[in-house]
Design an enzyme around this catalytic site. Structure first.
Site, PDB file in Angstrom:
ATOM      1  N   GLY A  40       4.523   2.795   3.064  1.00  0.00           N
ATOM      2  CA  GLY A  40       3.607   3.834   3.347  1.00  0.00           C
ATOM      3  C   GLY A  40       2.321   3.206   3.725  1.00  0.00           C
ATOM      4  O   GLY A  40       2.159   1.964   4.266  1.00  0.00           O
ATOM      5  N   CYS A  41       1.352   4.377   3.630  1.00  0.00           N
ATOM      6  CA  CYS A  41      -0.175   3.798   4.002  1.00  0.00           C
ATOM      7  C   CYS A  41      -0.677   2.721   3.064  1.00  0.00           C
ATOM      8  O   CYS A  41      -0.383   2.587   1.750  1.00  0.00           O
ATOM      9  CB  CYS A  41      -0.899   4.982   3.577  1.00  0.00           C
ATOM     10  SG  CYS A  41      -2.777   4.544   3.987  1.00  0.00           S
TER      11      CYS A  41
END
Length: 206
Positions: A40-41
């Protein structure tokens, strides 16, 4: 090992764009291990590992794409094929490799394809980038371990790309400088709460 400022560590390691990490290196007499992970981020994984004992540096960057020297906006478009990732450089004597991987599979959802919560796109895929055969075997074992924990199938990919492009300086240790930003409060804070619940003994911060 006391947590150091990531800016100084990037300078010490003489990172260039692209950079090809070796699985192990020695800095000031200390043998260090490097894992390159995407979940993810990158702000999220960075925030967790910046607070983990034995971690020498965490470097946010881009890996696994098909264009050279990508910039943040290009990666966010999904057109470059890169994943947002972190290179975690740590002393395995202080924090075992297994703990680094357990944290990875605990603080992100490895069962959602190209998605982490509101972050959607291939740049947010769950992926592991082994730097040698030993890491590949270790990563595969970790996937199998958590396949028995999560109720849904794990979609984490094993990718061979080794060209790592360090992200812009604003993305390095982002959470520490932006804790009041909405994304940090809504997305990252709960992840830190979770990691403190399960891995408090491995953290520099309570």
């Amino acid at each position: 090992m006391q947590r150091r400022n990531v800016v100084n560590n990037v300078s010490i390691l003489s990172l260039q764009s692209p950079h090809q990490f070796s699985p192990s290196l020695e800095v000031q007499g200390t043998k260090l291990t490097t894992f390159v992970l995407a979940g993810g981020c990158f702000w999220c994984l960075d925030a967790v590992y910046q607070r983990t004992r034995g971690v020498y540096a965490v470097i946010s960057g881009y890996i696994g794409g098909h264009t050279a020297d990508p910039q943040y906006r290009e990666v966010c478009s999904g057109m470059t094929g890169h994943a947002e990732a972190v290179a975690v450089i740590f002393d395995a004597v202080v924090v075992p490799e297994e703990i680094i991987l357990d944290m990875f599979f605990t603080v992100h959802d490895p069962t959602t394809l190209n998605r982490q919560g509101y972050d959607v796109g291939t740049q947010y895929r769950s992926a592991m980038f082994p730097l040698d055969d030993q890491q590949r075997e270790l990563f595969e074992q970790s996937i199998q371990k958590f396949a028995g924990i999560y109720p849904n199938p794990i979609v984490t990919t094993m990718e061979e790309s080794k060209d790592f492009y360090p992200a812009e300086q604003i993305h390095q240790d982002y959470y520490s400088a932006n804790q009041e930003v909405g994304y940090c409060r809504v997305i990252i804070d709960p992840k830190l709460v979770k990691v403190r619940k399960y891995y408090a003994q491995w953290l520099n911060e309570a």
